[in-house]
Design a protein around this motif. Structure first.
Motif, PDB file in Angstrom:
ATOM      1  N   SER A 152       0.829  -1.209   0.000  1.00 37.56           N
ATOM      2  CA  SER A 152       0.000   0.000   0.000  1.00 37.56           C
ATOM      3  C   SER A 152       0.859   1.252   0.000  1.00 37.56           C
ATOM      4  O   SER A 152       0.483   2.277  -0.594  1.00 37.56           O
ATOM      5  CB  SER A 152      -0.932   0.004   1.216  1.00 37.56           C
ATOM      6  OG  SER A 152      -1.794   1.119   1.202  1.00 37.56           O
ATOM      7  N   MET A 153       2.016   1.215   0.634  1.00 38.53           N
ATOM      8  CA  MET A 153       2.937   2.350   0.582  1.00 38.53           C
ATOM      9  C   MET A 153       3.343   2.648  -0.852  1.00 38.53           C
ATOM     10  O   MET A 153       3.376   3.801  -1.275  1.00 38.53           O
ATOM     11  CB  MET A 153       4.170   2.067   1.446  1.00 38.53           C
ATOM     12  CG  MET A 153       3.921   2.096   2.943  1.00 38.53           C
ATOM     13  SD  MET A 153       5.387   1.563   3.889  1.00 38.53           S
ATOM     14  CE  MET A 153       6.553   2.890   3.501  1.00 38.53           C
ATOM     15  N   VAL A 154       3.660   1.598  -1.599  1.00 40.89           N
ATOM     16  CA  VAL A 154       4.043   1.786  -2.998  1.00 40.89           C
ATOM     17  C   VAL A 154       2.854   2.325  -3.792  1.00 40.89           C
ATOM     18  O   VAL A 154       2.998   3.206  -4.637  1.00 40.89           O
ATOM     19  CB  VAL A 154       4.534   0.455  -3.604  1.00 40.89           C
ATOM     20  CG1 VAL A 154       4.774   0.604  -5.102  1.00 40.89           C
ATOM     21  CG2 VAL A 154       5.807  -0.006  -2.910  1.00 40.89           C
ATOM     22  N   GLU A 155       1.663   1.805  -3.507  1.00 42.98           N
ATOM     23  CA  GLU A 155       0.464   2.252  -4.224  1.00 42.98           C
ATOM     24  C   GLU A 155       0.196   3.734  -3.995  1.00 42.98           C
ATOM     25  O   GLU A 155      -0.225   4.455  -4.908  1.00 42.98           O
ATOM     26  CB  GLU A 155      -0.744   1.431  -3.772  1.00 42.98           C
ATOM     27  CG  GLU A 155      -2.022   1.762  -4.518  1.00 42.98           C
ATOM     28  CD  GLU A 155      -3.198   0.952  -4.021  1.00 42.98           C
ATOM     29  OE1 GLU A 155      -3.905   0.352  -4.849  1.00 42.98           O
ATOM     30  OE2 GLU A 155      -3.426   0.923  -2.789  1.00 42.98           O
ATOM     31  N   GLN A 156       0.448   4.226  -2.772  1.00 37.78           N
ATOM     32  CA  GLN A 156       0.158   5.610  -2.443  1.00 37.78           C
ATOM     33  C   GLN A 156       1.308   6.558  -2.754  1.00 37.78           C
ATOM     34  O   GLN A 156       1.144   7.777  -2.715  1.00 37.78           O
ATOM     35  CB  GLN A 156      -0.187   5.733  -0.949  1.00 37.78           C
ATOM     36  CG  GLN A 156      -1.431   4.980  -0.546  1.00 37.78           C
ATOM     37  CD  GLN A 156      -1.773   5.193   0.920  1.00 37.78           C
ATOM     38  OE1 GLN A 156      -1.990   6.321   1.359  1.00 37.78           O
ATOM     39  NE2 GLN A 156      -1.825   4.107   1.684  1.00 37.78           N
ATOM     40  N   ALA A 157       2.478   6.006  -3.072  1.00 41.40           N
ATOM     41  CA  ALA A 157       3.657   6.835  -3.277  1.00 41.40           C
ATOM     42  C   ALA A 157       3.653   7.472  -4.656  1.00 41.40           C
ATOM     43  O   ALA A 157       2.918   7.074  -5.559  1.00 41.40           O
ATOM     44  CB  ALA A 157       4.928   6.010  -3.089  1.00 41.40           C
ATOM     45  N   ALA A 158       4.486   8.508  -4.804  1.00 45.94           N
ATOM     46  CA  ALA A 158       4.610   9.201  -6.088  1.00 45.94           C
ATOM     47  C   ALA A 158       5.089   8.236  -7.165  1.00 45.94           C
ATOM     48  O   ALA A 158       5.910   7.358  -6.918  1.00 45.94           O
ATOM     49  CB  ALA A 158       5.598  10.352  -5.950  1.00 45.94           C
ATOM     50  N   LYS A 159       4.584   8.402  -8.348  1.00 50.92           N
ATOM     51  CA  LYS A 159       4.962   7.554  -9.477  1.00 50.92           C
ATOM     52  C   LYS A 159       5.440   8.446 -10.620  1.00 50.92           C
ATOM     53  O   LYS A 159       4.795   9.450 -10.938  1.00 50.92           O
ATOM     54  CB  LYS A 159       3.767   6.716  -9.930  1.00 50.92           C
ATOM     55  CG  LYS A 159       3.208   5.806  -8.833  1.00 50.92           C
ATOM     56  CD  LYS A 159       1.955   5.086  -9.311  1.00 50.92           C
ATOM     57  CE  LYS A 159       1.360   4.239  -8.192  1.00 50.92           C
ATOM     58  NZ  LYS A 159       0.131   3.552  -8.627  1.00 50.92           N
ATOM     59  N   PRO A 160       6.540   8.115 -11.306  1.00 48.76           N
ATOM     60  CA  PRO A 160       7.386   6.968 -10.986  1.00 48.76           C
ATOM     61  C   PRO A 160       8.259   7.251  -9.766  1.00 48.76           C
ATOM     62  O   PRO A 160       8.505   8.402  -9.435  1.00 48.76           O
ATOM     63  CB  PRO A 160       8.253   6.812 -12.234  1.00 48.76           C
ATOM     64  CG  PRO A 160       8.352   8.208 -12.762  1.00 48.76           C
ATOM     65  CD  PRO A 160       7.043   8.866 -12.467  1.00 48.76           C
ATOM     66  N   LEU A 161       8.713   6.211  -9.118  1.00 53.40           N
ATOM     67  CA  LEU A 161       9.557   6.382  -7.950  1.00 53.40           C
ATOM     68  C   LEU A 161      10.905   6.967  -8.365  1.00 53.40           C
ATOM     69  O   LEU A 161      11.442   6.653  -9.416  1.00 53.40           O
ATOM     70  CB  LEU A 161       9.781   5.052  -7.242  1.00 53.40           C
ATOM     71  CG  LEU A 161       8.515   4.395  -6.681  1.00 53.40           C
ATOM     72  CD1 LEU A 161       8.861   3.061  -6.047  1.00 53.40           C
ATOM     73  CD2 LEU A 161       7.832   5.293  -5.669  1.00 53.40           C
TER      74      LEU A 161
END
Length: 339
Positions: A152-161
């Motif tokens: 979920s952290m990855v899902e909510q994080a800025a994209k692209p990392l």
């Protein structure tokens, strides 16, 4: 341990670190970054241990132009605590002295006014903590409930990392929670039984006996009471209370059961590599369809610039870091090499 530096923050402690503002990290959601100083407001709910290797010469209060060292964020599961990772984190710091680990306590709290303790809300709290500490995780490791939290952290994080991130989901799948078979300990039933116990108990052994009488294993019963802390003393007598909020625990488990992150796994952003680790003797059964779907995601991720990989930890039940720490260490080290 004189060879390592350990920084610790518990809820309620004041910290100048928590007041840092205008932080933009690789794993901070874009909408968080736009909030400015709100990003760095203390969440007030997450305790953590920051364990640094001997070659780390950095703190969050240093000049912001100085890059932070490679960092691994470690999250425990439901009914666990950051202590679950203590020995393992110190071993990582000794083996990789330029690294630091942040062991985060994600137990439910009573300060989320009117809100539920969910996978998504816990992930957001961890992202806020990451921003407060001015660290950029290169590795995210989550066990059980914590496994869905790191996804979920990855899902909510800025994209692209901004940087490559390696994610480890230990003995959890992205979707349906499959409890063990007959004779195995079921988390939902355990949480329900604990919720019926008094908020304060006279002795840990009484709780162990009650759990065993209810049909739970001795190992699980003895592990559960490690979450009891001294509450009060009256002359020669004393009592114990839970370190977590049991109502919040029930909310966490319901969210853990209902949260589905397959869409993320099957559509990973570039620079994200997700590793699933199945315990060979896990109490939580992995369905064949889960394993097949993960292997299918491996092929999709390669085409999309990300990565998905499946691992099996031999001679281990659900508590992977306790059952086979050596095997777990060997598998995880692939993410720490090369920095």
């Amino acid at each position: 341990n004189d060879a390592l530096r350990v920084s610790r923050l518990d809820p309620g402690q004041s910290s100048s670190v928590a007041k840092r503002t205008n932080v933009r990290m690789a794993l901070v959601d874009e909408r968080l970054a736009r909030v400015g100083k709100d990003v760095a407001e203390p969440s007030g709910v997450l305790a953590y241990d920051l364990i640094q290797g001997t070659l780390v010469r950095w703190s969050s209060m240093m000049d912001k132009s100085i890059p932070d060292p490679p960092t691994a964020v470690l999250l425990h599961g439901i009914l666990g605590s950051r202590k679950n990772w203590g020995t393992f984190a110190r071993r990582l710091a000794r083996a990789y002295p330029t690294w630091q680990t942040c062991d985060v306590m994600v137990i439910p709290h009573q300060s989320r006014k009117g809100g539920l303790t969910t996978v998504a809300s816990t992930a957001l709290d961890v992202l806020k903590l990451v921003a407060q500490l001015r660290i950029t995780p290169r590795v995210l490791v989550g066990h059980s409930f914590g496994g869905k939290v790191v996804l979920s952290m990855v899902e909510q994080a800025a994209k692209p990392l901004a940087r490559p991130v390696r994610v480890w989901v230990l003995d959890a799948t992205p979707g349906k929670v499959r409890a063990g078979g007959d004779g195995e300990d079921h988390p939902a039933e355990l949480i329900h039984f604990l919720s019926k116990l008094p908020k304060e108990v006279i002795s840990k052994q009484e709780v162990v006996n009650a759990l065993i009488q209810q049909g739970f294993s001795k190992d699980v019963a003895q592990w559960v009471v490690t979450n009891l802390k001294p509450a009060a003393s009256f002359g020669a007598s004393s009592s114990f209370s839970w370190v977590f909020d049991l109502e919040g625990i029930a909310e966490m488990y319901q969210s853990y059961d209902e949260t589905n992150l397959w869409k993320l796994v099957e559509n990973l952003p570039q620079g994200v590599h997700v590793n699933f680790l199945k315990a060979e003797r896990s109490l939580h059964r992995w369905a064949l369809e889960d394993i097949q779907r993960i292997h299918a995601a491996e092929e999709l991720a390669v085409d999309g610039g990300g990565g998905v990989e499946m691992h099996v930890l031999e001679d281990a039940g659900h508590w992977v870091h306790a059952d086979n720490p050596d095997g777990l260490f060997r598998i995880l080290t692939s993410s720490f090499e090369g920095f």
